[in-house]
Design a protein around this motif. Structure first.
Motif, mmCIF file in Angstrom:
data_model
loop_
_atom_site.group_PDB
_atom_site.id
_atom_site.type_symbol
_atom_site.label_atom_id
_atom_site.label_comp_id
_atom_site.label_asym_id
_atom_site.label_seq_id
_atom_site.Cartn_x
_atom_site.Cartn_y
_atom_site.Cartn_z
ATOM 1 N N ILE A 91 0.837 -1.201 0.000
ATOM 2 C CA ILE A 91 0.000 0.000 0.000
ATOM 3 C C ILE A 91 0.875 1.257 0.000
ATOM 4 O O ILE A 91 0.590 2.216 -0.730
ATOM 5 N N VAL A 92 1.939 1.241 0.791
ATOM 6 C CA VAL A 92 2.866 2.372 0.796
ATOM 7 C C VAL A 92 3.465 2.564 -0.598
ATOM 8 O O VAL A 92 3.594 3.693 -1.084
ATOM 9 N N LEU A 138 3.229 5.957 -2.753
ATOM 10 C CA LEU A 138 4.419 6.617 -3.289
ATOM 11 C C LEU A 138 4.344 6.755 -4.813
ATOM 12 O O LEU A 138 4.785 7.763 -5.372
ATOM 13 N N THR A 139 3.753 5.754 -5.475
ATOM 14 C CA THR A 139 3.565 5.842 -6.924
ATOM 15 C C THR A 139 2.602 6.972 -7.265
ATOM 16 O O THR A 139 2.847 7.749 -8.198
ATOM 17 N N SER A 140 1.520 7.096 -6.517
ATOM 18 C CA SER A 140 0.550 8.164 -6.790
ATOM 19 C C SER A 140 1.153 9.543 -6.549
ATOM 20 O O SER A 140 0.703 10.527 -7.134
ATOM 21 N N MET A 141 2.189 9.603 -5.719
ATOM 22 C CA MET A 141 2.884 10.860 -5.453
ATOM 23 C C MET A 141 4.093 11.037 -6.375
ATOM 24 O O MET A 141 4.831 12.015 -6.238
ATOM 25 N N ASN A 142 4.292 10.085 -7.286
ATOM 26 C CA ASN A 142 5.394 10.121 -8.252
ATOM 27 C C ASN A 142 6.762 10.196 -7.563
ATOM 28 O O ASN A 142 7.630 10.971 -7.977
ATOM 29 N N ASN A 184 9.027 4.377 -4.515
ATOM 30 C CA ASN A 184 7.856 3.546 -4.776
ATOM 31 C C ASN A 184 8.274 2.141 -5.201
ATOM 32 O O ASN A 184 7.709 1.144 -4.742
ATOM 33 N N VAL A 185 9.285 2.062 -6.059
ATOM 34 C CA VAL A 185 9.748 0.755 -6.543
ATOM 35 C C VAL A 185 10.409 -0.026 -5.407
ATOM 36 O O VAL A 185 10.232 -1.241 -5.290
ATOM 37 N N VAL A 186 11.149 0.659 -4.567
ATOM 38 C CA VAL A 186 11.774 0.000 -3.409
ATOM 39 C C VAL A 186 10.693 -0.588 -2.510
ATOM 40 O O VAL A 186 10.791 -1.744 -2.069
ATOM 41 N N ALA A 187 9.649 0.173 -2.238
ATOM 42 C CA ALA A 187 8.557 -0.320 -1.386
ATOM 43 C C ALA A 187 7.874 -1.520 -2.021
ATOM 44 O O ALA A 187 7.594 -2.515 -1.334
ATOM 45 N N PHE A 188 7.627 -1.468 -3.337
ATOM 46 C CA PHE A 188 7.018 -2.608 -4.013
ATOM 47 C C PHE A 188 7.931 -3.837 -3.960
ATOM 48 O O PHE A 188 7.453 -4.957 -3.797
ATOM 49 N N ASN A 189 9.239 -3.639 -4.096
ATOM 50 C CA ASN A 189 10.176 -4.767 -4.003
ATOM 51 C C ASN A 189 10.136 -5.405 -2.612
ATOM 52 O O ASN A 189 10.089 -6.629 -2.488
ATOM 53 N N VAL A 190 10.152 -4.582 -1.587
ATOM 54 C CA VAL A 190 10.093 -5.101 -0.218
ATOM 55 C C VAL A 190 8.773 -5.837 0.002
ATOM 56 O O VAL A 190 8.748 -6.938 0.578
ATOM 57 N N GLY A 191 7.681 -5.251 -0.461
ATOM 58 C CA GLY A 191 6.374 -5.904 -0.334
ATOM 59 C C GLY A 191 6.347 -7.252 -1.028
ATOM 60 O O GLY A 191 5.832 -8.230 -0.484
ATOM 61 N N LEU A 224 10.624 -9.275 -10.215
ATOM 62 C CA LEU A 224 11.491 -9.114 -11.395
ATOM 63 C C LEU A 224 11.128 -7.850 -12.175
ATOM 64 O O LEU A 224 12.009 -7.102 -12.611
ATOM 65 N N ILE A 225 9.839 -7.605 -12.332
ATOM 66 C CA ILE A 225 9.390 -6.416 -13.060
ATOM 67 C C ILE A 225 9.809 -5.149 -12.319
ATOM 68 O O ILE A 225 10.330 -4.200 -12.926
ATOM 69 N N TYR A 226 9.614 -5.110 -11.006
ATOM 70 C CA TYR A 226 9.983 -3.938 -10.226
ATOM 71 C C TYR A 226 11.495 -3.727 -10.234
ATOM 72 O O TYR A 226 11.969 -2.586 -10.296
ATOM 73 N N MET A 227 12.258 -4.798 -10.186
ATOM 74 C CA MET A 227 13.717 -4.681 -10.223
ATOM 75 C C MET A 227 14.175 -4.111 -11.559
ATOM 76 O O MET A 227 15.109 -3.295 -11.600
ATOM 77 N N MET A 228 13.513 -4.515 -12.639
ATOM 78 C CA MET A 228 13.842 -3.946 -13.952
ATOM 79 C C MET A 228 13.564 -2.442 -13.951
ATOM 80 O O MET A 228 14.279 -1.666 -14.587
ATOM 81 N N GLY A 229 12.545 -2.039 -13.223
ATOM 82 C CA GLY A 229 12.226 -0.616 -13.123
ATOM 83 C C GLY A 229 13.319 0.185 -12.441
ATOM 84 O O GLY A 229 13.497 1.368 -12.723
ATOM 85 N N LEU A 230 14.064 -0.446 -11.556
ATOM 86 C CA LEU A 230 15.178 0.241 -10.899
ATOM 87 C C LEU A 230 16.412 0.279 -11.788
ATOM 88 O O LEU A 230 17.191 1.231 -11.767
ATOM 89 N N VAL A 231 16.604 -0.762 -12.584
ATOM 90 C CA VAL A 231 17.807 -0.900 -13.405
ATOM 91 C C VAL A 231 17.700 -0.116 -14.706
ATOM 92 O O VAL A 231 18.654 0.522 -15.153
ATOM 93 N N VAL A 232 16.524 -0.188 -15.327
ATOM 94 C CA VAL A 232 16.368 0.422 -16.667
ATOM 95 C C VAL A 232 16.040 1.891 -16.571
ATOM 96 O O VAL A 232 15.458 2.418 -15.753
#
Length: 69
Positions: free
Chosen positions: A15-16, A20-24, A29-36, A61-69
């Motif tokens: 949820i966090v 964070l995504t809605s707040m851009n 946001n990606v870190v929180a999704f990875n932890v979740g 995997l998708i969220y990690m790609m978001g951090l790398v790419v």
């Protein structure tokens, strides 16, 4: 007790991530999704729920790609 902690921590963290995504707020946001996702995977392994393992491993995997790419 551990399962309850894992599932509610995973829920709150996801949820966090959405907030964070809605707040851009990238990359937090990606870190929180990875932890979740990691917490959901740990919970799913403990209860032997393969569908939760697969969906959260894919999301991780998708969220990690978001951090790398």
């Amino acid at each position: 007790m551990v399962n309850r902690f894992l599932k509610w921590s995973a829920t709150a963290t996801t949820i966090v991530g959405a907030i964070l995504t809605s707040m851009n707020l990238f990359p937090w946001n990606v870190v929180a999704f990875n932890v979740g996702s990691v917490l959901w995977i740990l919970f799913a392994i403990r209860i032997r729920e393969n569908s939760l393992i697969v969906v959260n491993a894919a999301l991780l995997l998708i969220y990690m790609m978001g951090l790398v790419v």
